[in-house]
Motif scaffolding. Sequence first.
Motif, PDB file in Angstrom:
ATOM      1  N   UNK A 105       0.828  -1.218   0.000  1.00  0.00           N
ATOM      2  CA  UNK A 105       0.000   0.000   0.000  1.00  0.00           C
ATOM      3  C   UNK A 105       0.856   1.259   0.000  1.00  0.00           C
ATOM      4  N   UNK A 106       1.950   1.249   0.749  1.00  0.00           N
ATOM      5  CA  UNK A 106       2.822   2.422   0.795  1.00  0.00           C
ATOM      6  C   UNK A 106       3.770   2.375  -0.398  1.00  0.00           C
ATOM      7  N   UNK A 107       3.394   3.088  -1.430  1.00  0.00           N
ATOM      8  CA  UNK A 107       4.025   2.991  -2.732  1.00  0.00           C
ATOM      9  C   UNK A 107       4.099   4.372  -3.369  1.00  0.00           C
ATOM     10  N   UNK A 108       4.936   4.501  -4.368  1.00  0.00           N
ATOM     11  CA  UNK A 108       5.004   5.760  -5.114  1.00  0.00           C
ATOM     12  C   UNK A 108       3.872   5.867  -6.128  1.00  0.00           C
ATOM     13  N   UNK A 109       3.165   4.770  -6.386  1.00  0.00           N
ATOM     14  CA  UNK A 109       2.028   4.794  -7.302  1.00  0.00           C
ATOM     15  C   UNK A 109       0.757   5.039  -6.491  1.00  0.00           C
ATOM     16  N   UNK A 110       0.015   6.052  -6.860  1.00  0.00           N
ATOM     17  CA  UNK A 110      -1.177   6.383  -6.074  1.00  0.00           C
ATOM     18  C   UNK A 110      -2.419   6.543  -6.944  1.00  0.00           C
ATOM     19  N   UNK A 111      -2.418   5.901  -8.117  1.00  0.00           N
ATOM     20  CA  UNK A 111      -3.555   6.057  -9.024  1.00  0.00           C
ATOM     21  C   UNK A 111      -4.239   4.733  -9.344  1.00  0.00           C
ATOM     22  N   UNK A 112      -4.044   3.697  -8.488  1.00  0.00           N
ATOM     23  CA  UNK A 112      -4.741   2.426  -8.665  1.00  0.00           C
ATOM     24  C   UNK A 112      -5.856   2.377  -7.631  1.00  0.00           C
ATOM     25  N   UNK A 113      -6.970   3.012  -7.956  1.00  0.00           N
ATOM     26  CA  UNK A 113      -8.053   3.221  -7.005  1.00  0.00           C
ATOM     27  C   UNK A 113      -8.590   1.912  -6.449  1.00  0.00           C
ATOM     28  N   UNK A 114      -8.824   0.940  -7.308  1.00  0.00           N
ATOM     29  CA  UNK A 114      -9.424  -0.317  -6.869  1.00  0.00           C
ATOM     30  C   UNK A 114      -8.490  -1.087  -5.947  1.00  0.00           C
ATOM     31  N   UNK A 115      -7.219  -1.201  -6.325  1.00  0.00           N
ATOM     32  CA  UNK A 115      -6.270  -1.923  -5.473  1.00  0.00           C
ATOM     33  C   UNK A 115      -6.146  -1.252  -4.110  1.00  0.00           C
ATOM     34  N   UNK A 116      -6.088   0.072  -4.096  1.00  0.00           N
ATOM     35  CA  UNK A 116      -6.029   0.780  -2.815  1.00  0.00           C
ATOM     36  C   UNK A 116      -7.254   0.477  -1.962  1.00  0.00           C
ATOM     37  N   UNK A 158       0.824  -1.347  -8.753  1.00  0.00           N
ATOM     38  CA  UNK A 158       1.743  -0.567  -7.927  1.00  0.00           C
ATOM     39  C   UNK A 158       3.067  -1.316  -7.779  1.00  0.00           C
ATOM     40  N   UNK A 159       3.976  -0.750  -7.014  1.00  0.00           N
ATOM     41  CA  UNK A 159       5.277  -1.370  -6.750  1.00  0.00           C
ATOM     42  C   UNK A 159       5.425  -1.550  -5.251  1.00  0.00           C
ATOM     43  N   UNK A 160       5.665  -2.755  -4.815  1.00  0.00           N
ATOM     44  CA  UNK A 160       5.724  -3.026  -3.383  1.00  0.00           C
ATOM     45  C   UNK A 160       7.011  -2.495  -2.765  1.00  0.00           C
ATOM     46  N   UNK A 161       6.979  -2.320  -1.463  1.00  0.00           N
ATOM     47  CA  UNK A 161       8.126  -1.869  -0.692  1.00  0.00           C
ATOM     48  C   UNK A 161       8.252  -2.771   0.530  1.00  0.00           C
ATOM     49  N   UNK A 162       9.172  -3.731   0.474  1.00  0.00           N
ATOM     50  CA  UNK A 162       9.306  -4.708   1.553  1.00  0.00           C
ATOM     51  C   UNK A 162      10.517  -4.415   2.438  1.00  0.00           C
ATOM     52  N   UNK A 163      10.848  -3.128   2.579  1.00  0.00           N
ATOM     53  CA  UNK A 163      11.998  -2.778   3.406  1.00  0.00           C
ATOM     54  C   UNK A 163      11.797  -3.207   4.850  1.00  0.00           C
ATOM     55  N   UNK A 187       7.707  13.804   2.292  1.00  0.00           N
ATOM     56  CA  UNK A 187       7.434  13.716   0.866  1.00  0.00           C
ATOM     57  C   UNK A 187       6.290  12.786   0.515  1.00  0.00           C
ATOM     58  N   UNK A 188       5.815  12.002   1.498  1.00  0.00           N
ATOM     59  CA  UNK A 188       4.747  11.034   1.246  1.00  0.00           C
ATOM     60  C   UNK A 188       3.615  11.184   2.268  1.00  0.00           C
ATOM     61  N   UNK A 189       3.455  12.408   2.749  1.00  0.00           N
ATOM     62  CA  UNK A 189       2.471  12.670   3.791  1.00  0.00           C
ATOM     63  C   UNK A 189       1.052  12.312   3.351  1.00  0.00           C
ATOM     64  N   UNK A 190       0.718  12.575   2.091  1.00  0.00           N
ATOM     65  CA  UNK A 190      -0.652  12.334   1.629  1.00  0.00           C
ATOM     66  C   UNK A 190      -1.003  10.853   1.667  1.00  0.00           C
ATOM     67  N   UNK A 191      -0.060  10.008   1.283  1.00  0.00           N
ATOM     68  CA  UNK A 191      -0.310   8.560   1.299  1.00  0.00           C
ATOM     69  C   UNK A 191      -0.495   8.069   2.730  1.00  0.00           C
ATOM     70  N   UNK A 192       0.346   8.509   3.627  1.00  0.00           N
ATOM     71  CA  UNK A 192       0.227   8.109   5.023  1.00  0.00           C
ATOM     72  C   UNK A 192      -1.035   8.683   5.669  1.00  0.00           C
ATOM     73  N   UNK A 193      -1.437   9.891   5.251  1.00  0.00           N
ATOM     74  CA  UNK A 193      -2.670  10.481   5.784  1.00  0.00           C
ATOM     75  C   UNK A 193      -3.886   9.692   5.310  1.00  0.00           C
ATOM     76  N   UNK A 194      -3.854   9.237   4.068  1.00  0.00           N
ATOM     77  CA  UNK A 194      -4.966   8.418   3.561  1.00  0.00           C
ATOM     78  C   UNK A 194      -5.090   7.135   4.379  1.00  0.00           C
ATOM     79  N   UNK A 195      -3.967   6.505   4.649  1.00  0.00           N
ATOM     80  CA  UNK A 195      -3.955   5.309   5.489  1.00  0.00           C
ATOM     81  C   UNK A 195      -4.519   5.621   6.869  1.00  0.00           C
ATOM     82  N   UNK A 196      -4.112   6.743   7.429  1.00  0.00           N
ATOM     83  CA  UNK A 196      -4.569   7.125   8.763  1.00  0.00           C
ATOM     84  C   UNK A 196      -6.084   7.240   8.821  1.00  0.00           C
ATOM     85  N   UNK A 197      -6.669   7.871   7.809  1.00  0.00           N
ATOM     86  CA  UNK A 197      -8.118   8.117   7.797  1.00  0.00           C
ATOM     87  C   UNK A 197      -8.889   6.866   7.395  1.00  0.00           C
ATOM     88  N   UNK A 198      -8.477   6.218   6.296  1.00  0.00           N
ATOM     89  CA  UNK A 198      -9.264   5.121   5.714  1.00  0.00           C
ATOM     90  C   UNK A 198      -9.060   3.778   6.405  1.00  0.00           C
TER      91      UNK A 198
END
Length: 393
Positions: free
Chosen positions: A204-215, A261-266, A300-311
């Motif tokens: 979910x935490x990815x640089x791609x943010x336009x895959x609405x259904x997967x999100x 999207x592209x996964x991040x398994x760090x 630099x990725x506040x919007x993605x983390x904020x979406x996770x926080x809310x949704x």
Amino acid sequence: MKDFNFYAPTEIVFGQNSEEQVAGLVRKYGGQKVLVHYGGNSARRSGLLDKMFGLLRENNIPFVELGGVVPNPRLSLVKKGIQLCRDEKVDFILAVGGGSVIDSAKAIGYGVGYEGEPWDFWMGKAVPKSCLPIGAVLTIPAAGSEMSNSCVITNDANNDKRGINSNLCRCKFCIMNPERTFTLPTYQTAAGATDIMMHTMERYFTVHDDMTLTDALAEALLRTVKDSALEVMRNPMDYRHRAQIMWAGSLSHNDLMECGSTKDFATHKLEHELSAMFDVTHGAGLAAIWGSWARYVLPGHEARFARFAVNVMGVDNDFTDVRRTAEKGIEATERFFAQLGMPISIHELLGRDITDEEIEEMARRASHDGEISLGNIRVLKRADLVEIYKLAR
């Protein structure tokens, strides 16, 4: 949106008494002589192992057995399994247990047809060309190995823990009866739920943010596991919520949650060094490290983390301060892990302070002596890994 291929060939047989179908499924996928692979005594104490043996005998399917798989499955046992399969002319492996058992079965499957040192695969010296067919009877929803192409093994000669991916090892079938998870210890249930959620969060935490259904699918899965985990803590015999967790574990790691999207398994790779060095429970290690990783990559990725926080975490959206909303989501996630009884720092995980020398060694191993970087949402080099471990201590 990133182009993608999605491949999920495993047949799922889900529900009460589903294990009754094991013999027919082994036959369906070509099994003539079976290695039954399992962990400790819990499968035997529960009666599941004897049931599997009985069903195979009733259907005239010869088998041999190999137990002893432990969390963070060991290469030494894999080698024993490879030799046993060769000696007994086994052509199918039945894994009865959780992700560690399934990963051990996959490693054995890879090694039977390979004449070299099995660890070559995990060192990148060789690529698997074949794998014995594998079926699974899942008893611990957590790793998602029953539907994934992943196989993680620990070399007990040097405590090196590594994973490889290949579609060759995907299970032919998996039997899932949620009733078989009723007696799981609370800590194991919590660690499993954490691992399941992390498999989705690291997609979910990815640089791609336009895959609405997967999100949307990812958010629904995360909310479901979060809610169901709390329910089974209160009532371990709750079939409905045990079933949600079990099915989520498979969907979380069969690549569906990364389509587009592209996964991040760090975080997973950072944790692999924790569990390799200290032999800790994988899910607990993930909980201990995730918050520090999240804060480190947040800029630099506040919007993605904020979406996770809310949704996902139900945080109120502060439209005037996106970063604060994101930070509240990280804090809420840590509170949730703590509510499950998971640690949220390495000190809490180990019960002691971790040394600078241990941190440097884990960062060295995770980065392969600085030769590789980790992550996608932010590319992490060896020095970054040191900082994340320090934040997590």
